[in-house]
Design an enzyme around this catalytic site. Structure first.
Site, mmCIF file in Angstrom:
data_model
loop_
_atom_site.group_PDB
_atom_site.id
_atom_site.type_symbol
_atom_site.label_atom_id
_atom_site.label_comp_id
_atom_site.label_asym_id
_atom_site.label_seq_id
_atom_site.Cartn_x
_atom_site.Cartn_y
_atom_site.Cartn_z
ATOM 1 N N LYS A 16 39.585 45.248 44.456
ATOM 2 C CA LYS A 16 40.830 44.482 44.579
ATOM 3 C C LYS A 16 40.815 43.250 43.677
ATOM 4 O O LYS A 16 41.847 42.626 43.471
ATOM 5 C CB LYS A 16 41.080 44.094 46.038
ATOM 6 C CG LYS A 16 40.091 43.098 46.603
ATOM 7 C CD LYS A 16 40.315 42.873 48.087
ATOM 8 C CE LYS A 16 39.123 42.141 48.680
ATOM 9 N NZ LYS A 16 39.010 42.245 50.124
ATOM 10 N N LYS B 36 34.054 51.094 39.743
ATOM 11 C CA LYS B 36 34.437 51.190 41.147
ATOM 12 C C LYS B 36 35.807 50.550 41.372
ATOM 13 O O LYS B 36 36.133 49.548 40.735
ATOM 14 C CB LYS B 36 33.379 50.445 41.971
ATOM 15 C CG LYS B 36 33.354 50.774 43.437
ATOM 16 C CD LYS B 36 32.265 49.961 44.131
ATOM 17 C CE LYS B 36 32.826 49.403 45.426
ATOM 18 N NZ LYS B 36 31.945 48.484 46.111
ATOM 19 N N LYS C 286 29.088 33.997 40.937
ATOM 20 C CA LYS C 286 30.203 33.187 41.403
ATOM 21 C C LYS C 286 30.182 31.797 40.799
ATOM 22 O O LYS C 286 31.238 31.206 40.558
ATOM 23 C CB LYS C 286 30.215 33.102 42.934
ATOM 24 C CG LYS C 286 30.733 34.368 43.597
ATOM 25 C CD LYS C 286 31.252 34.094 44.998
ATOM 26 C CE LYS C 286 31.836 35.366 45.612
ATOM 27 N NZ LYS C 286 32.230 35.184 47.013
#
Ligand code: TRP
Length: 335
Positions: free
Chosen positions: A203, A200, A118
């Protein structure tokens, strides 16, 4: 002692209010929630404090927090059986988080792969909260003495850190926290991207055709299914050499209860077009009642906010007791 043995195990689940669930989340987690609450004492928390670790538009965050709660309820969580609440409504999380962060090492937090990922992704905003996030997550879990935490691979490291923090605290002071275990759902079928079936379904994928959201309308679901990547063989058959078709078969199988042999027979001699329409139909039929309930709950703000207030009160009651206990142990003056 007998009360200890008979007590249902407690599950705490944290969900960030930053977007809707995908079909992958539905198959992997959401669809089992209804059954889980019969066997366990379940706490469902919308982790809005966690969401602040990346920049949020305040109005959108507020709206998405209600939407996430509505989706939890629409997906079969009964507020009479489970506790549904918003993280920021229970100040004990932030309080315990401070104490835990004073018992967590810089080195440990530096090794968190999600922090590394991140901070690379949001290099303009590598804030201290992003770094100490696992201490807040540990507080979420330990403040309720949760026995089990449903986690995907991305959160496994944080759960291990939570156990380490708990154990260290217990050794340093006295037994205080339950060491939480990961809860691995019994259901199999991992749902893959519709565009790159080796990956996978996610979203956060930049290609919106790669995932289906639980809020997608029927036309969108049909369009995304029709665009799903398959192969040139033209036969509905599962196999390692056919990841796209196999993924669609998995979806259809999970949602209809038919096994692969039955699906192969059902679509024998037919092209992928008919098959994809059937897959889309199974998704649309599954999501329709959930979407209706979701819309109904969101439209009834008093009802939703009433459930969230009750949830916050129940959760605070448990969490405040733990914070008191911890404050006492670490030497906070209590009057
Ligand atoms: N960190 C989790 C995520 O991003 C959300 C979360 C916050 C959580 N607190 C939690 C998950 C406690 C499980 C337990 O998905």
């Amino acid at each position: 002692m007998s009360e200890q043995i008979q007590r249902k195990k407690r599950i705490l689940s944290g969900i960030q209010p930053t977007g809707t669930f995908t079909l992958g989340n539905y198959v992997g987690a959401v669809r089992n929630w209804g059954a889980l609450q019969e066997e366990y004492e379940c706490l469902y928390m919308i982790a809005n404090l966690h969401a602040l670790t990346v920049r949020q538009e305040p109005a959108a965050l507020r709206r998405q927090t209600r939407e996430a709660a509505a989706m939890v309820l629409a997906s079969g969580i009964d507020p009479q059986k489970s506790t549904v609440f918003i993280q920021s409504h229970v100040p004990a999380h932030a309080e315990l988080s401070w104490v835990l962060s004073c018992n967590t090492q810089f080195g440990e937090l530096s090794r968190m792969t999600q922090f590394k990922d991140k901070s690379a992704k949001h290099s303009d905003n590598v804030n201290a909260g992003l770094f100490t996030y696992p201490a807040l997550m540990a507080a979420d879990i330990l403040v309720y003495n949760a026995d089990l935490v449903p986690v995907g691979v991305d959160q496994k490291q944080h759960l291990e850190l939570t156990r380490n923090i708990a154990q260290r605290f217990n050794n340093l002071y006295s037994p205080t926290f339950t060491l939480p275990e990961p809860y691995i759902a019994k259901t199999g079928a991992k749902i893959m991207s519709l565009q790159e079936p080796e990956k996978k379904m996610s979203k956060s994928d930049t290609n919106v055709n790669s995932f289906i959201l639980m809020t997608d309308d029927p036309d969108t679901i049909l369009r995304k299914c029709k665009r799903a990547v398959t192969d040139s063989e033209g036969t509905v058959r599962a196999g390692d050499d056919k990841p796209g078709v196999t993924n669609l078969m998995s979806i259809y199988s999970v949602l209809t209860g038919k096994d692969f042999a039955a699906i192969e027979a059902e679509f024998a001699g037919q092209g992928y077009g008919v098959f994809k329409e059937a897959v889309a139909g199974s998704i649309i039929d599954t999501f329709r009642p959930i979407q209706q309930e979701y819309t109904r709950i969101l439209a009834d703000k008093d009802y939703l906010d009433g459930i969230l207030s009750e949830g916050a009160a129940k959760a605070s009651h448990m969490a405040n007791r733990m914070v008191n206990k911890v404050y006492k142990k670490v030497g906070m003056l209590q009057l």
